[in-house]
Design an enzyme around this catalytic site. Structure first.
Site, PDB file in Angstrom:
ATOM      1  N   ARG A 108       0.953  -1.229   0.068  1.00 31.42           N
ATOM      2  CA  ARG A 108      -0.010  -0.032  -0.039  1.00 31.42           C
ATOM      3  C   ARG A 108       0.935   1.121   0.201  1.00 31.42           C
ATOM      4  NH1 ARG A 108      -5.267   1.362   3.356  1.00 31.42           N
ATOM      5  NH2 ARG A 108      -6.123  -0.078   1.675  1.00 31.42           N
ATOM      6  N   HIS A 135      -7.121   1.348  -6.872  1.00 37.33           N
ATOM      7  CA  HIS A 135      -7.326   0.590  -5.635  1.00 37.33           C
ATOM      8  C   HIS A 135      -7.912  -0.658  -6.264  1.00 37.33           C
ATOM      9  CE1 HIS A 135      -7.852  -1.132  -1.649  1.00 37.33           C
ATOM     10  NE2 HIS A 135      -8.563  -0.334  -1.347  1.00 37.33           N
ATOM     11  N   GLN A 138     -10.154  -3.717  -4.515  1.00 33.38           N
ATOM     12  CA  GLN A 138     -11.307  -3.061  -3.998  1.00 33.38           C
ATOM     13  C   GLN A 138     -12.421  -3.701  -4.862  1.00 33.38           C
ATOM     14  OE1 GLN A 138     -12.103  -1.667  -0.610  1.00 33.38           O
ATOM     15  NE2 GLN A 138     -14.003  -1.991  -1.374  1.00 33.38           N
ATOM     16  N   ASP A 226     -17.464   7.222  -1.882  1.00 34.07           N
ATOM     17  CA  ASP A 226     -16.214   7.145  -0.888  1.00 34.07           C
ATOM     18  C   ASP A 226     -15.970   8.339  -0.339  1.00 34.07           C
ATOM     19  OD1 ASP A 226     -13.633   6.057  -0.136  1.00 34.07           O
ATOM     20  OD2 ASP A 226     -12.554   6.302  -2.001  1.00 34.07           O
ATOM     21  N   CYS A 265     -16.316   1.551   0.056  1.00 34.12           N
ATOM     22  CA  CYS A 265     -14.891   0.650   0.062  1.00 34.12           C
ATOM     23  C   CYS A 265     -14.940   0.873   1.717  1.00 34.12           C
ATOM     24  CB  CYS A 265     -14.144   1.111  -0.737  1.00 34.12           C
ATOM     25  SG  CYS A 265     -13.367   2.962  -0.086  1.00 34.12           S
ATOM     26  N   ARG A 293     -13.533  -8.623   0.270  1.00 36.05           N
ATOM     27  CA  ARG A 293     -12.057  -8.087  -0.023  1.00 36.05           C
ATOM     28  C   ARG A 293     -11.251  -9.637   0.398  1.00 36.05           C
ATOM     29  NH1 ARG A 293     -10.069  -3.286   0.777  1.00 36.05           N
ATOM     30  NH2 ARG A 293      -8.186  -4.419   0.029  1.00 36.05           N
TER      31      ARG A 293
HETATM   32  N1   CP Z   1     -11.418  -0.257   1.898  1.00 36.67           N
HETATM   33  C1   CP Z   1     -10.042  -0.356   2.420  1.00 36.67           C
HETATM   34  O1   CP Z   1      -9.149  -0.435   1.549  1.00 36.67           O
HETATM   35  O2   CP Z   1      -9.814  -0.293   3.619  1.00 36.67           O
HETATM   36  P1   CP Z   1      -8.683  -0.221   4.351  1.00 36.67           P
HETATM   37  O3   CP Z   1      -7.981   1.257   4.274  1.00 36.67           O
HETATM   38  O4   CP Z   1      -9.316  -0.400   5.964  1.00 36.67           O
HETATM   39  O5   CP Z   1      -7.781  -1.157   4.101  1.00 36.67           O
HETATM   40  N1  NVA Z   2     -10.106   6.751  -1.264  1.00 37.35           N
HETATM   41  C1  NVA Z   2      -9.733   6.076  -0.021  1.00 37.35           C
HETATM   42  C2  NVA Z   2      -9.899   4.983   0.144  1.00 37.35           C
HETATM   43  C3  NVA Z   2      -9.675   4.335   1.385  1.00 37.35           C
HETATM   44  C4  NVA Z   2      -9.873   2.698   1.403  1.00 37.35           C
HETATM   45  C5  NVA Z   2      -8.180   6.660   0.239  1.00 37.35           C
HETATM   46  O1  NVA Z   2      -7.461   6.657  -0.621  1.00 37.35           O
HETATM   47  O2  NVA Z   2      -7.975   6.945   1.468  1.00 37.35           O
END
Ligand code: CP
Ligand code: NVA
Length: 307
Positions: A108, A135, A138, A226, A265, A293
């Site tokens: 990540r 992402h 997701q 989101d 998400c 997920r």
């Molecule tokens: N939706 C998602 O990726 O959640 P987290 O940030 O908790 O991993």
């Molecule tokens: N768009 C959000 C998604 C989190 C899972 C972010 O990048 O923070």
């Protein structure tokens, strides 16, 4: 050549379809089993996953770790700041070193470029656990959830309402692959790049840009929200102001199909991008989406490792 899972745009529609089918199969096959027990075939026995996080996570971290356990493998979690990476060791060297210890790496990352550099320098598959750009894991869980709810993705109309962020990009990348229609409603300045939309359309994606959220949601089968402030976004007050009219509320769900579903998400901010009445209401499938997920990523791990 390792099979990386960095973007839906890079993977064939056939392979993505197989990943979703495998996710459904495995989920059904272990229904009712305690969460830490192995899938009967334990296909990743002896395999190790490294999970590197430059940003916070709840779902991605837990779902990958539990998924790896269920597949018979093990995983090592670390926040990138605790590694030498956080003290300036290069991503290229990190990729080479980790490739000698583990069979697959999930990252990540703050910067999508770091993910690409990791993949280019690793000799094992690399999975995108979210970047500033996209992402993809997701979206696989989201599409699995829609299918589980009896929706056929071909021709399904999905409305994305709010910030045209990393999750929105993955919905754009998935549109041609799965054949759903995507309606994107964002304020000026928050939309996806015109170039990206044109590229997706050239690949066969049906994408509509409709500024007004009520118009965008009219007649759609799925409404998606989101957060207005993604991890790494600094201009919080400006975003709250600019996105205020793009809240998913009952007015928007009212103009969608009567059996329309709501996706998010998570993490969610009730009273900002979505009202409590919608996210906690009958159209919402957000917790099933979160659970999926796990199932979708197990199938992604198997695809990457050719199991
Ligand atoms: N939706 C998602 O990726 O959640 P987290 O940030 O908790 O991993
Ligand atoms: N768009 C959000 C998604 C989190 C899972 C972010 O990048 O923070």
């Amino acid at each position: 050549m390792s099979k990386h899972f960095l973007s839906l745009a890079d993977i064939s529609a056939g392979d993505l379809r197989e990943i979703l089918d495998e996710a459904h199969r495995r989920k059904k096959a272990r229904s009712g089993q305690p969460k830490g027990t192995l899938d009967t075939d334990a296909p990743l026995a002896g395999h190790v996953l490294a999970m590197l996080f430059e940003k916070s996570s709840t779902r991605t971290r837990f779902s990958f770790e539990v998924g790896m356990t269920q597949l018979g493998g093990t995983s090592i979690f670390t926040s990138a700041g605790d590694m030498q990476l956080g003290r300036g060791e290069s991503i290229e060297d990190t990729a080479q070193v980790l490739s000698r210890f583990v069979d697959v790496i999930m990252l990540r990352a703050n910067d999508h470029g770091a993910l690409v550099a990791l993949a280019q320098n690793a000799s094992v598959p690399v999975i995108n656990g979210l970047t500033d750009y996209n992402h993809p894991c997701q979206i696989m869980a989201d599409l699995m959830t829609l299918e589980e709810q009896g929706r056929d993705l071909k021709g399904l109309r999905l409305a994305w309402v709010g910030d045209g962020n990393n999750v929105a990009v993955s919905f754009i990348n998935g549109a041609a692959k799965f054949g759903y229609q995507l309606v994107i409603s964002t304020p000026t300045g928050y939309g996806p790049s015109g170039q990206m939309v044109e590229r997706a359309r050239a690949d066969g994606a049906h994408i509509e840009l409709v500024r007004d959220p009520l118009n965008a949601c009219t007649g759609v089968d799925v409404v998606i929200a989101d957060t207005w402030v993604s991890m790494g976004d600094k201009d919080i007050d400006k975003r709250m102001h600019d996105l205020a009219d793009w809240q998913v509320n009952e007015d928007l769900m009212e103009v969608a199909q009567r059996d329309a579903l709501f996706l998010h998400c998570l993490p969610a901010h009730r009273g900002e991008e979505v009202t409590a009445s919608v996210i906690d209401g009958p159209s919402s499938v957000v917790f099933l989406e979160a659970e999926n997920r796990l199932h979708a990523q197990k199938a992604i791990l198997l695809w990457c490792l050719e199991k």
